[in-house]
Design an enzyme around this catalytic site. Structure first.
Site, PDB file in Angstrom:
ATOM      1  N   SER A 129      -1.334   5.761   3.818  1.00 10.19           N
ATOM      2  CA  SER A 129       0.072   5.119   4.120  1.00 10.19           C
ATOM      3  C   SER A 129       1.736   5.168   3.704  1.00 10.19           C
ATOM      4  O   SER A 129       1.437   4.969   2.945  1.00 10.19           O
ATOM      5  CB  SER A 129      -0.400   3.882   4.753  1.00 10.19           C
ATOM      6  OG  SER A 129       0.618   3.100   5.742  1.00 10.19           O
ATOM      7  N   TYR A 142      -2.095  -4.699   1.669  1.00  8.05           N
ATOM      8  CA  TYR A 142      -2.351  -3.506   2.258  1.00  8.05           C
ATOM      9  C   TYR A 142      -2.086  -2.745   1.376  1.00  8.05           C
ATOM     10  O   TYR A 142      -2.184  -0.610   0.930  1.00  8.05           O
ATOM     11  CB  TYR A 142      -2.144  -3.030   3.401  1.00  8.05           C
ATOM     12  CG  TYR A 142      -2.654  -2.144   4.424  1.00  8.05           C
ATOM     13  CD1 TYR A 142      -3.578  -2.027   4.260  1.00  8.05           C
ATOM     14  CD2 TYR A 142      -1.165  -1.486   5.272  1.00  8.05           C
ATOM     15  CE1 TYR A 142      -3.972  -0.400   5.306  1.00  8.05           C
ATOM     16  CE2 TYR A 142      -2.130  -0.266   5.184  1.00  8.05           C
ATOM     17  CZ  TYR A 142      -2.964   0.005   5.540  1.00  8.05           C
ATOM     18  OH  TYR A 142      -3.233   1.539   6.086  1.00  8.05           O
TER      19      TYR A 142
END
Length: 267
Positions: A129, A142
């Site tokens: 990501s 995250y």
């Protein structure tokens, strides 16, 4: 001979889009889900795989190899989101996120490497990501789990280079998927010191996903990487400013970059 592809988390979102696109291109594609029976209408071959369970990983990989005699491409796509003030996220939820986003991909890689060495070649694409390139407020866990996978890939590439096995990272920005519904959200507590900033940031994050890019762009990026003789270490896919934010982080002083993030999230 058509290449055999295994995609973790292939029942929805980015994984499903990648699997559908590669199938149309003539690849033999196996997607995975913890509960394939819930997706009986899937156009992909779905097999059971829970990346947090070693036995499940071994069984899934063995199933593909027994059926096809080889495994050419692994796409580590399974992942989960998590949001919240780090102070208020339960430790168990932080560990659970790393089990899926970090330890899971490691264990799937370990399971496929012997077969790829045996056939003297293979490709592993880790879906990370853009959030993994920076510590984002209320997405810190995250960011950390995806950033850890990015760094791990850098080391892994050098360790497996003698086996004719390639590994790369593909980092998406915001895409229009159902990831927001599957996230662990630390509750927005009225008596929390983070009540207002976390609540506002959470709304902003969900808007970004809702207005995100078409997952087909990720599928096309994967296809391009698969047809590249020597893949780069890192690829990014998403809005220009999301990708450019990584460049800015490299060239701006830390405090200046932090200020940009604070302004972006209105904190």
């Amino acid at each position: 001979m058509s290449k055999v592809v295994l995609i973790t988390g292939g029942s929805s979102g980015i994984g499903k889009s990648i699997g559908t696109f590669l199938t149309e291109k003539g690849y033999i594609v196996y997607g995975t889900s913890r509960n394939p029976k819930n997706y009986s209408d899937s156009s992909l071959k779905l097999i059971a795989l829970d990346v947090t369970k070693s036995e499940s990983i071994s069984t899934a990989v063995d199933t593909v190899i027994k059926a096809e005699g080889r495994l050419d491409v692994l796409i580590n796509n399974a992942g989960v989101g998590i949001t919240g003030p780090i102070e208020e996220i339960p430790e168990a939820e932080i560990k659970a996120n790393f089990e899926t986003n970090f330890f899971g991909p490691i264990n799937v890689i370990k399971a496929v490497l012997p077969q790829m060495r045996k056939q003297q070649g293979g490709l592993i694409i880790n879906i990370t990501s853009i959030a993994g390139y920076m510590g984002l407020p209320y997405r810190g866990v995250y960011s950390a789990s995806k950033g850890a996978l990015e760094i791990l890939t850098e080391a892994f590439r050098m360790e497996i280079k003698d086996f004719n096995i390639e590994m790369t990272n593909l980092a998406p920005g915001d895409f229009a998927t159902n990831i927001a519904s599957g996230r662990f959200h630390a509750p927005v507590l009225e008596n929390s010191p983070y009540f207002i900033p976390y609540g506002n940031t959470l709304k902003l994050m969900d808007e970004h996903v809702d207005n995100g890019k078409d997952p087909l762009l990720m599928a096309k990026a994967v296809y391009k990487v698969m047809n590249t003789a020597k893949p780069k270490v890192h690829y990014k896919v998403g809005e220009f400013m999301q990708k450019f934010s990584i460049v800015l982080k490299r060239i701006l002083p830390d405090r200046v970059y932090e200020k940009l993030l604070l302004n972006h999230y209105k904190l």
